[in-house]
Design a protein around this motif. Structure first.
Motif, PDB file in Angstrom:
ATOM      1  N   GLN A 197       0.846  -1.201   0.000  1.00 32.97           N
ATOM      2  CA  GLN A 197       0.000   0.000   0.000  1.00 32.97           C
ATOM      3  C   GLN A 197       0.874   1.242   0.000  1.00 32.97           C
ATOM      4  O   GLN A 197       1.964   1.258   0.589  1.00 32.97           O
ATOM      5  CB  GLN A 197      -0.906   0.024   1.231  1.00 32.97           C
ATOM      6  N   GLY A 198       0.398   2.294  -0.655  1.00 28.15           N
ATOM      7  CA  GLY A 198       1.168   3.529  -0.690  1.00 28.15           C
ATOM      8  C   GLY A 198       0.323   4.720  -1.079  1.00 28.15           C
ATOM      9  O   GLY A 198      -0.891   4.618  -1.260  1.00 28.15           O
ATOM     10  N   ILE A 199       1.004   5.844  -1.214  1.00 31.41           N
ATOM     11  CA  ILE A 199       0.352   7.085  -1.612  1.00 31.41           C
ATOM     12  C   ILE A 199       1.219   7.799  -2.645  1.00 31.41           C
ATOM     13  O   ILE A 199       2.427   7.559  -2.735  1.00 31.41           O
ATOM     14  CB  ILE A 199       0.088   8.024  -0.419  1.00 31.41           C
ATOM     15  N   ARG A 200       0.571   8.654  -3.415  1.00 36.96           N
ATOM     16  CA  ARG A 200       1.284   9.504  -4.366  1.00 36.96           C
ATOM     17  C   ARG A 200       1.005  10.945  -3.993  1.00 36.96           C
ATOM     18  O   ARG A 200      -0.137  11.324  -3.724  1.00 36.96           O
ATOM     19  CB  ARG A 200       0.824   9.253  -5.790  1.00 36.96           C
ATOM     20  N   LEU A 201       2.061  11.748  -3.960  1.00 37.81           N
ATOM     21  CA  LEU A 201       1.974  13.182  -3.695  1.00 37.81           C
ATOM     22  C   LEU A 201       2.567  13.917  -4.887  1.00 37.81           C
ATOM     23  O   LEU A 201       3.570  13.484  -5.451  1.00 37.81           O
ATOM     24  CB  LEU A 201       2.780  13.556  -2.446  1.00 37.81           C
ATOM     25  N   ILE A 225       5.993  12.085  -5.947  1.00 37.73           N
ATOM     26  CA  ILE A 225       6.666  11.057  -5.154  1.00 37.73           C
ATOM     27  C   ILE A 225       5.668   9.994  -4.730  1.00 37.73           C
ATOM     28  O   ILE A 225       4.511  10.298  -4.429  1.00 37.73           O
ATOM     29  CB  ILE A 225       7.402  11.667  -3.944  1.00 37.73           C
ATOM     30  N   GLN A 226       6.129   8.751  -4.753  1.00 36.05           N
ATOM     31  CA  GLN A 226       5.349   7.632  -4.247  1.00 36.05           C
ATOM     32  C   GLN A 226       5.989   7.183  -2.941  1.00 36.05           C
ATOM     33  O   GLN A 226       7.200   6.959  -2.887  1.00 36.05           O
ATOM     34  CB  GLN A 226       5.351   6.469  -5.234  1.00 36.05           C
ATOM     35  N   LEU A 227       5.183   7.062  -1.916  1.00 32.26           N
ATOM     36  CA  LEU A 227       5.645   6.573  -0.622  1.00 32.26           C
ATOM     37  C   LEU A 227       4.911   5.269  -0.340  1.00 32.26           C
ATOM     38  O   LEU A 227       3.680   5.238  -0.341  1.00 32.26           O
ATOM     39  CB  LEU A 227       5.349   7.597   0.486  1.00 32.26           C
TER      40      LEU A 227
END
Length: 144
Positions: free
Chosen positions: A48-52, A68-70
């Motif tokens: 699982q992650g997020i994109r900013l 950025i993907q975290l």
């Protein structure tokens, strides 16, 4: 996965009778503003992650990125990001990877956002209507 910078929040209309499921969030920020992302929990076998993203980039550990993907399994629990922007928009959405590359923006993906003081808590779903929005939970805090 979509590689754009949003200007307006997108609500996921697939969840009938709900208008609180956000597919793509936009937060207003100032140029040079720091934010802190904190990974709280994960309830999924998928990564699982997020994109900013911003229009002028995001700096993490001295490195400037267009976006950025975290990811929950490779990022530190807390990440400080310096956001550069002319339009004052920070794009945020959740992502997942079940082993064949990053995915996002599915028919049933989305986030429920709860604001408490200066901290936003994002409760995320990747796919499926049978959800508690707990596949990934993270916070975003605007620092300055």
């Amino acid at each position: 996965m979509i590689d754009k910078i949003g200007k307006e929040k997108i609500i996921n209309k697939a969840f009938e009778g709900r208008n609180d499921v956000i597919k793509w969030d936009i937060q207003k920020i100032s140029n040079g503003q720091n934010i802190k992302i904190t990974f709280i929990s994960k309830n999924s076998p998928k990564k699982q992650g997020i994109r900013l993203a911003t229009d002028n980039g995001i700096e993490v550990n001295g490195q400037l990125y267009t976006s950025i993907q975290l990811w929950d399994d490779t990022s530190p629990k807390e990440v400080i990001c310096k956001c550069y922007t002319k339009d004052e928009c920070l794009s945020i959405y959740n992502m997942w990877d079940k082993g064949n590359g990053a995915q996002s923006q599915s028919h049933t993906s989305g986030m429920i956002v709860v604001e408490n003081d200066n901290i936003l808590t994002y409760n995320c779903n990747d796919i499926g209507f049978d959800t508690n929005f707990d596949k990934l939970i993270f916070t975003l805090e605007k620092l300055d």
